[in-house]
Design an enzyme around this catalytic site. Structure first.
Site, PDB file in Angstrom:
ATOM      1  N   SER A   1      10.991 -18.951   6.852  1.00 10.92           N
ATOM      2  CA  SER A   1      12.048 -19.183   7.842  1.00 10.92           C
ATOM      3  C   SER A   1      12.263 -20.678   8.001  1.00 10.92           C
ATOM      4  O   SER A   1      11.327 -21.409   8.356  1.00 10.92           O
ATOM      5  CB  SER A   1      11.656 -18.572   9.186  1.00 10.92           C
ATOM      6  OG  SER A   1      12.492 -19.126  10.193  1.00 10.92           O
TER       7      SER A   1
ATOM      8  N   HIS B   1      14.952 -17.197   4.923  1.00 11.56           N
ATOM      9  CA  HIS B   1      15.339 -16.618   6.213  1.00 11.56           C
ATOM     10  C   HIS B   1      15.983 -17.695   7.096  1.00 11.56           C
ATOM     11  O   HIS B   1      15.391 -18.750   7.338  1.00 11.56           O
ATOM     12  CB  HIS B   1      14.080 -16.052   6.881  1.00 11.56           C
ATOM     13  CG  HIS B   1      14.327 -15.262   8.118  1.00 11.56           C
ATOM     14  ND1 HIS B   1      14.735 -13.941   8.110  1.00 11.56           N
ATOM     15  CD2 HIS B   1      14.199 -15.600   9.430  1.00 11.56           C
ATOM     16  CE1 HIS B   1      14.844 -13.515   9.350  1.00 11.56           C
ATOM     17  NE2 HIS B   1      14.534 -14.499  10.179  1.00 11.56           N
TER      18      HIS B   1
ATOM     19  N   ASP C   1      17.646 -18.489  10.757  1.00 12.01           N
ATOM     20  CA  ASP C   1      17.703 -18.006  12.136  1.00 12.01           C
ATOM     21  C   ASP C   1      18.855 -18.656  12.891  1.00 12.01           C
ATOM     22  O   ASP C   1      18.783 -19.823  13.254  1.00 12.01           O
ATOM     23  CB  ASP C   1      16.386 -18.315  12.851  1.00 12.01           C
ATOM     24  CG  ASP C   1      15.261 -17.424  12.369  1.00 12.01           C
ATOM     25  OD1 ASP C   1      15.416 -16.190  12.453  1.00 12.01           O
ATOM     26  OD2 ASP C   1      14.236 -17.962  11.909  1.00 12.01           O
TER      27      ASP C   1
ATOM     28  N   MET D   1      20.965 -18.956  16.231  1.00 10.96           N
ATOM     29  CA  MET D   1      20.820 -18.694  17.676  1.00 10.96           C
ATOM     30  C   MET D   1      21.966 -19.360  18.418  1.00 10.96           C
ATOM     31  O   MET D   1      22.349 -20.488  18.092  1.00 10.96           O
ATOM     32  CB  MET D   1      19.490 -19.261  18.188  1.00 10.96           C
ATOM     33  CG  MET D   1      18.275 -18.765  17.417  1.00 10.96           C
ATOM     34  SD  MET D   1      16.738 -19.315  18.190  1.00 10.96           S
ATOM     35  CE  MET D   1      15.549 -18.899  16.907  1.00 10.96           C
TER      36      MET D   1
ATOM     37  N   HIS E   1      19.611 -14.049   9.889  1.00 12.38           N
ATOM     38  CA  HIS E   1      19.211 -13.291  11.083  1.00 12.38           C
ATOM     39  C   HIS E   1      20.032 -13.815  12.260  1.00 12.38           C
ATOM     40  O   HIS E   1      19.808 -14.932  12.726  1.00 12.38           O
ATOM     41  CB  HIS E   1      17.698 -13.513  11.281  1.00 12.38           C
ATOM     42  CG  HIS E   1      17.134 -12.914  12.526  1.00 12.38           C
ATOM     43  ND1 HIS E   1      15.876 -13.242  13.002  1.00 12.38           N
ATOM     44  CD2 HIS E   1      17.621 -12.005  13.406  1.00 12.38           C
ATOM     45  CE1 HIS E   1      15.632 -12.571  14.106  1.00 12.38           C
ATOM     46  NE2 HIS E   1      16.676 -11.822  14.386  1.00 12.38           N
TER      47      HIS E   1
ATOM     48  N   MET F   1      20.855 -14.102  15.856  1.00 13.57           N
ATOM     49  CA  MET F   1      20.451 -13.896  17.248  1.00 13.57           C
ATOM     50  C   MET F   1      21.599 -14.408  18.109  1.00 13.57           C
ATOM     51  O   MET F   1      21.494 -15.443  18.778  1.00 13.57           O
ATOM     52  CB  MET F   1      19.142 -14.652  17.525  1.00 13.57           C
ATOM     53  CG  MET F   1      17.927 -13.908  16.989  1.00 13.57           C
ATOM     54  SD  MET F   1      16.484 -14.972  16.809  1.00 13.57           S
ATOM     55  CE  MET F   1      16.849 -15.672  15.213  1.00 13.57           C
TER      56      MET F   1
ATOM     57  N   MET G   1      11.072  -7.089  15.078  1.00 13.85           N
ATOM     58  CA  MET G   1      10.574  -8.361  15.617  1.00 13.85           C
ATOM     59  C   MET G   1       9.129  -8.165  16.072  1.00 13.85           C
ATOM     60  O   MET G   1       8.829  -7.226  16.812  1.00 13.85           O
ATOM     61  CB  MET G   1      11.411  -8.819  16.821  1.00 13.85           C
ATOM     62  CG  MET G   1      12.830  -9.268  16.509  1.00 13.85           C
ATOM     63  SD  MET G   1      12.981 -10.556  15.257  1.00 13.85           S
ATOM     64  CE  MET G   1      12.096 -11.922  16.021  1.00 13.85           C
TER      65      MET G   1
ATOM     66  N   ASP H   1       9.103 -10.094  11.533  1.00 12.58           N
ATOM     67  CA  ASP H   1       9.477 -11.476  11.831  1.00 12.58           C
ATOM     68  C   ASP H   1       8.804 -11.917  13.124  1.00 12.58           C
ATOM     69  O   ASP H   1       9.084 -11.361  14.196  1.00 12.58           O
ATOM     70  CB  ASP H   1      11.009 -11.534  11.965  1.00 12.58           C
ATOM     71  CG  ASP H   1      11.549 -12.939  12.181  1.00 12.58           C
ATOM     72  OD1 ASP H   1      10.753 -13.902  12.155  1.00 12.58           O
ATOM     73  OD2 ASP H   1      12.773 -13.069  12.377  1.00 12.58           O
TER      74      ASP H   1
HETATM   75  C1  DX5 Z   1      12.164 -16.180  15.985  1.00 12.67           C
HETATM   76  C2  DX5 Z   1      12.731 -16.157  14.600  1.00 12.67           C
HETATM   77  C3  DX5 Z   1      11.739 -16.247  13.527  1.00 12.67           C
HETATM   78  C4  DX5 Z   1      10.878 -17.489  13.534  1.00 12.67           C
HETATM   79  C5  DX5 Z   1       9.507 -17.049  13.209  1.00 12.67           C
HETATM   80  O1  DX5 Z   1      13.079 -15.715  16.897  1.00 12.67           O
HETATM   81  O2  DX5 Z   1      13.503 -14.994  14.369  1.00 12.67           O
HETATM   82  O3  DX5 Z   1      12.328 -16.052  12.242  1.00 12.67           O
HETATM   83  O4  DX5 Z   1      11.269 -18.481  12.625  1.00 12.67           O
HETATM   84  O5  DX5 Z   1       8.650 -18.093  13.376  1.00 12.67           O
HETATM   85  P1  DX5 Z   1       7.069 -17.961  13.218  1.00 12.67           P
HETATM   86  O6  DX5 Z   1       6.813 -17.472  11.810  1.00 12.67           O
HETATM   87  O7  DX5 Z   1       6.610 -19.349  13.459  1.00 12.67           O
HETATM   88  O8  DX5 Z   1       6.605 -16.979  14.244  1.00 12.67           O
HETATM   89 ZN    ZN Z   2      14.197 -14.577  12.277  1.00 13.42          ZN
END
Ligand code: DX5
Ligand code: ZN
Length: 219
Positions: free
Chosen positions: A11, A36, A38, A40, A71, A73, A140, A175
């Site tokens: 990620s 990956h 993320d 947000m 992903h 969010m 998650m 994840d």
């Molecule tokens: C959190 C993200 C993850 C995040 C995971 O909301 O969706 O993808 O990067 O991070 P680690 O592996 O550090 O828990």
């Molecule tokens: Zn993620």
């Protein structure tokens, strides 16, 4: 790329954003294929990260074999899936909690030429997976929003339940809080894709960390 293969997906959330392409190439050289991303929006989760422009820039700078696993969010993802597809996402995963139009959004993702993923947060029951046409189920294992949180062991039961519900062929991604130890536990419970952010990019040697998680996950 067949989604049925097992993958560790680094990620980029925990990578150096000023040097993103080089950091991703480092893990790709170690064997990573799924990257990956993320996204947000400051609404669905408090932080704001990046949008389609960064995904497009990554797409441009990475080899074709990189599979961009986006992903989302974000609230009302149906408003944005076309932009992420155009930016070069290979797969787009939406939160079941983020829209009343889950089926519509999943089919919009497919129509845009991407694999359609559905994700549930830890407090959300997994029934959504059985009720929708999906290419990937993401569970998650932390509450969404931040990297570096501890793995929620109570989600292992959900992974087992979803594997039994969806059969052997469905890719199940986990994840949050993934490291060599928790990756092995998730693999045993039935997961096949393993997202890891801080355990890889927070490490002094991301390539070695990637390989260690991949070995633990049976990739
Ligand atoms: C959190 C993200 C993850 C995040 C995971 O909301 O969706 O993808 O990067 O991070 P680690 O592996 O550090 O828990
Ligand atoms: Zn993620």
């Amino acid at each position: 790329m067949p989604l049925t293969e097992r993958h560790v997906a680094p990620s980029i959330l925990s990578a150096d954003f000023a040097d993103l392409a080089a950091k991703v190439r480092e893990v790709m050289d170690a064997g990573a294929r799924v990257i990956h991303c993320d996204v947000m929006d400051g609404h669905f989760v408090p932080p704001i990260t990046f949008g389609p422009m960064v995904v497009a820039a990554l797409r441009e700078s990475l080899p074709d074999e990189a599979y961009l696993d986006v992903h989302l969010m974000i609230e009302r993802p149906e408003r944005h899936v076309a932009e992420f597809a155009k930016a070069g996402a290979d797969g787009i995963t939406i939160h079941a909690e983020a829209t009343p139009n889950i089926a519509f959004t999943l089919s919009a993702i497919r129509e845009a030429g991407c694999k359609a993923g559905l994700v549930v947060s830890p407090g959300t029951p997994p029934d959504h997976f059985g009720e929708n046409e999906i290419d990937l189920a993401l569970i998650m294992t932390v509450n969404p929003g931040w990297g570096g949180q501890p793995f929620l062991r109570n989600q292992l039961h959900k992974i087992r339940r979803v594997r039994a519900m969806l059969g052997d062929a469905m890719p199940i991604e986990v994840d949050g809080g993934v490291n060599p130890r928790t990756a092995a536990e998730c693999a045993q419970a039935g997961a096949t894709w393993f997202v890891a952010g801080s355990a890889i990019f927070g490490s002094a040697d991301p390539a070695a960390a990637f390989r260690e998680i991949a070995a633990a996950a049976g990739c």
